[in-house]
Design a protein around this motif. Sequence first.
Motif, short mmCIF file in Angstrom:
data_model
loop_
_atom_site.label_atom_id
_atom_site.label_comp_id
_atom_site.label_asym_id
_atom_site.label_seq_id
_atom_site.Cartn_x
_atom_site.Cartn_y
_atom_site.Cartn_z
N SER A 1 0.85 -1.18 0.00
CA SER A 1 0.00 0.00 0.00
C SER A 1 0.89 1.24 0.00
O SER A 1 1.93 1.25 0.67
CB SER A 1 -0.86 -0.06 1.27
OG SER A 1 -1.83 0.96 1.27
N MET A 2 0.47 2.26 -0.76
CA MET A 2 1.26 3.50 -0.75
C MET A 2 0.78 4.44 0.35
O MET A 2 1.56 4.95 1.14
CB MET A 2 1.12 4.21 -2.11
CG MET A 2 1.75 3.44 -3.24
SD MET A 2 1.56 4.27 -4.84
CE MET A 2 -0.17 3.98 -5.23
N TRP A 3 -0.55 4.66 0.42
CA TRP A 3 -1.09 5.64 1.37
C TRP A 3 -1.97 5.01 2.45
O TRP A 3 -2.60 5.74 3.21
CB TRP A 3 -1.92 6.71 0.62
CG TRP A 3 -1.33 7.19 -0.66
CD1 TRP A 3 -1.90 7.14 -1.90
CD2 TRP A 3 -0.05 7.83 -0.84
NE1 TRP A 3 -1.06 7.67 -2.84
CE2 TRP A 3 0.08 8.11 -2.22
CE3 TRP A 3 0.99 8.16 0.01
CZ2 TRP A 3 1.20 8.72 -2.76
CZ3 TRP A 3 2.12 8.78 -0.54
CH2 TRP A 3 2.21 9.05 -1.88
N SER B 1 -4.75 2.82 2.07
CA SER B 1 -6.12 2.33 1.82
C SER B 1 -6.16 0.82 1.65
O SER B 1 -6.98 0.13 2.27
CB SER B 1 -6.69 3.01 0.57
OG SER B 1 -6.91 4.37 0.83
N THR B 2 -5.26 0.29 0.83
CA THR B 2 -5.25 -1.17 0.62
C THR B 2 -4.89 -1.87 1.94
O THR B 2 -5.43 -2.93 2.26
CB THR B 2 -4.25 -1.54 -0.50
OG1 THR B 2 -4.58 -0.77 -1.67
CG2 THR B 2 -4.29 -3.01 -0.84
N THR C 1 -3.70 0.29 -7.48
CA THR C 1 -3.38 0.40 -8.92
C THR C 1 -2.30 1.45 -9.10
O THR C 1 -2.39 2.54 -8.54
CB THR C 1 -4.63 0.79 -9.73
OG1 THR C 1 -5.59 -0.26 -9.62
CG2 THR C 1 -4.29 0.98 -11.20
N ASN D 1 0.03 3.10 -12.27
CA ASN D 1 0.32 3.16 -13.71
C ASN D 1 -0.44 2.07 -14.48
O ASN D 1 0.15 1.31 -15.24
CB ASN D 1 1.83 3.04 -13.97
CG ASN D 1 2.60 4.15 -13.29
OD1 ASN D 1 2.02 5.17 -12.89
ND2 ASN D 1 3.89 3.97 -13.11
N ASN D 2 -1.72 1.97 -14.21
CA ASN D 2 -2.62 1.01 -14.85
C ASN D 2 -2.28 -0.45 -14.56
O ASN D 2 -2.74 -1.36 -15.27
CB ASN D 2 -2.68 1.19 -16.39
CG ASN D 2 -3.11 2.59 -16.75
OD1 ASN D 2 -2.32 3.38 -17.25
ND2 ASN D 2 -4.35 2.91 -16.48
N SER E 1 -7.19 -0.73 -3.63
CA SER E 1 -7.68 0.62 -3.82
C SER E 1 -7.13 1.18 -5.13
O SER E 1 -6.05 0.79 -5.57
CB SER E 1 -7.23 1.48 -2.63
OG SER E 1 -7.49 2.83 -2.90
N GLY F 1 -7.42 4.88 -8.03
CA GLY F 1 -7.79 6.29 -8.15
C GLY F 1 -8.78 6.55 -9.27
O GLY F 1 -9.81 7.17 -9.07
N TRP F 2 -8.49 6.07 -10.49
CA TRP F 2 -9.37 6.38 -11.63
C TRP F 2 -9.61 5.19 -12.54
O TRP F 2 -10.75 4.92 -12.91
CB TRP F 2 -8.83 7.58 -12.42
CG TRP F 2 -7.36 7.50 -12.72
CD1 TRP F 2 -6.79 7.03 -13.85
CD2 TRP F 2 -6.28 7.89 -11.86
NE1 TRP F 2 -5.42 7.07 -13.75
CE2 TRP F 2 -5.08 7.62 -12.55
CE3 TRP F 2 -6.20 8.44 -10.57
CZ2 TRP F 2 -3.82 7.86 -12.01
CZ3 TRP F 2 -4.94 8.68 -10.04
CH2 TRP F 2 -3.78 8.41 -10.75
N SER F 3 -8.59 4.40 -12.86
CA SER F 3 -8.82 3.32 -13.82
C SER F 3 -8.99 1.96 -13.13
O SER F 3 -9.81 1.14 -13.56
CB SER F 3 -7.69 3.26 -14.84
OG SER F 3 -6.43 3.17 -14.17
N GLY F 4 -8.24 1.72 -12.08
CA GLY F 4 -8.50 0.57 -11.19
C GLY F 4 -8.25 -0.81 -11.76
O GLY F 4 -9.07 -1.72 -11.60
C1 LIG Z 1 2.44 7.11 -9.08
C2 LIG Z 1 0.99 6.74 -8.98
C3 LIG Z 1 0.36 6.16 -10.08
C4 LIG Z 1 -0.99 5.81 -10.01
N1 LIG Z 1 -1.58 5.23 -11.11
C5 LIG Z 1 -2.89 4.91 -11.07
C6 LIG Z 1 -3.53 4.36 -12.21
O1 LIG Z 1 -2.95 4.14 -13.25
N2 LIG Z 1 -4.85 4.05 -12.11
C7 LIG Z 1 -5.56 4.25 -10.96
O2 LIG Z 1 -6.75 3.89 -10.91
N3 LIG Z 1 -4.99 4.79 -9.87
C8 LIG Z 1 -3.67 5.13 -9.89
N4 LIG Z 1 -3.08 5.70 -8.79
C9 LIG Z 1 -3.90 6.02 -7.61
C10 LIG Z 1 -3.80 4.99 -6.50
O3 LIG Z 1 -4.17 3.72 -6.96
C11 LIG Z 1 -4.73 5.44 -5.35
O4 LIG Z 1 -4.17 6.61 -4.75
C12 LIG Z 1 -4.98 4.40 -4.32
O5 LIG Z 1 -5.97 4.85 -3.42
C13 LIG Z 1 -3.71 4.06 -3.54
O6 LIG Z 1 -3.98 3.01 -2.65
P1 LIG Z 1 -3.10 2.85 -1.31
O7 LIG Z 1 -3.58 3.88 -0.31
O8 LIG Z 1 -3.36 1.45 -0.86
O9 LIG Z 1 -1.70 3.08 -1.69
C14 LIG Z 1 -1.72 6.06 -8.82
C15 LIG Z 1 -1.08 6.63 -7.74
C16 LIG Z 1 0.26 6.96 -7.79
C17 LIG Z 1 0.94 7.56 -6.59
#
Ligand SMILES: Cc1cc2nc3c(=O)[nH]c(=O)nc-3n(C[C@H](O)[C@H](O)[C@H](O)COP(=O)(O)O)c2cc1C
Length: 196
Positions: A55-57, A59-60, A107, A109-110, A138, A140-143
């Motif tokens: 997980s980066m932030w 949520s996962t 997700t 970079n797709n 989790s 952001g947009w494409s999932g």
């Molecule tokens: C460098 C980077 C690339 C990302 N690329 C995508 C993407 O291609 N498609 C998408 O749906 N979300 C993308 N995201 C958004 C993350 O999936 C989203 O912030 C998610 O909630 C992170 O989950 P986490 O809190 O478990 O890390 C990207 C985020 C980052 C930082």
Amino acid sequence: VRKLIERVQKLGLTFETIAPDHGPIWRKDVGRMVGAYASWAEQKPTKKAVVLYDSMWGSTERMARAIAEGLAEGGATPRLLCLKAHHRSDVATEILDAGALLVGSPTLNNGLFPTLADAMTYLKGLKPRNLVGAAFGSYGWSGESVRHLNAMLDDMCVERLGDGVKVQYVPDESTFSACHALGMDVAGRLAELVET
Ligand SMILES: Cc1cc2nc3c(=O)[nH]c(=O)nc-3n(C[C@H](O)[C@H](O)[C@H](O)COP(=O)(O)O)c2cc1C
């Protein structure tokens, strides 16, 4: 492996050393190692469920914790493994006596978060069998991450319980409920498999 161990046992040979073509040489307690290998090769389902994620932030990670709570409430034994703290070899060791693999990735970079791509590629090559599982994550947009994980679980012949749980950005109460329910479902399936 099972056939070979059976054949060796029938031959009535005793061994002083096991020297595999890679890995450490076993000079003591050889019988115990053969026994352990035989039991790992059986891959009997147990109630232990590995929840593998990164997980980066966070949520996962929060989804992973809700799944673990559901697993525990359903009578399974969750083992949470974050790939920031665990090497892929630790994951492989934990899978040896597990009955389930739940795998979560944000997700990026797709695609998958790189640590998940790494660990899942490694695990697939080890051909674990008799696992049930599911994916989560989790986005952001494409999932795409959950779809990729589902495909990897299918490739590994994991009995997948549904299409997994995905959430846009931060999980809310309904996502936590879905994660909890997923944990309970997996625990229920493990109970069936372990009892039969
Ligand atoms: C460098 C980077 C690339 C990302 N690329 C995508 C993407 O291609 N498609 C998408 O749906 N979300 C993308 N995201 C958004 C993350 O999936 C989203 O912030 C998610 O909630 C992170 O989950 P986490 O809190 O478990 O890390 C990207 C985020 C980052 C930082």
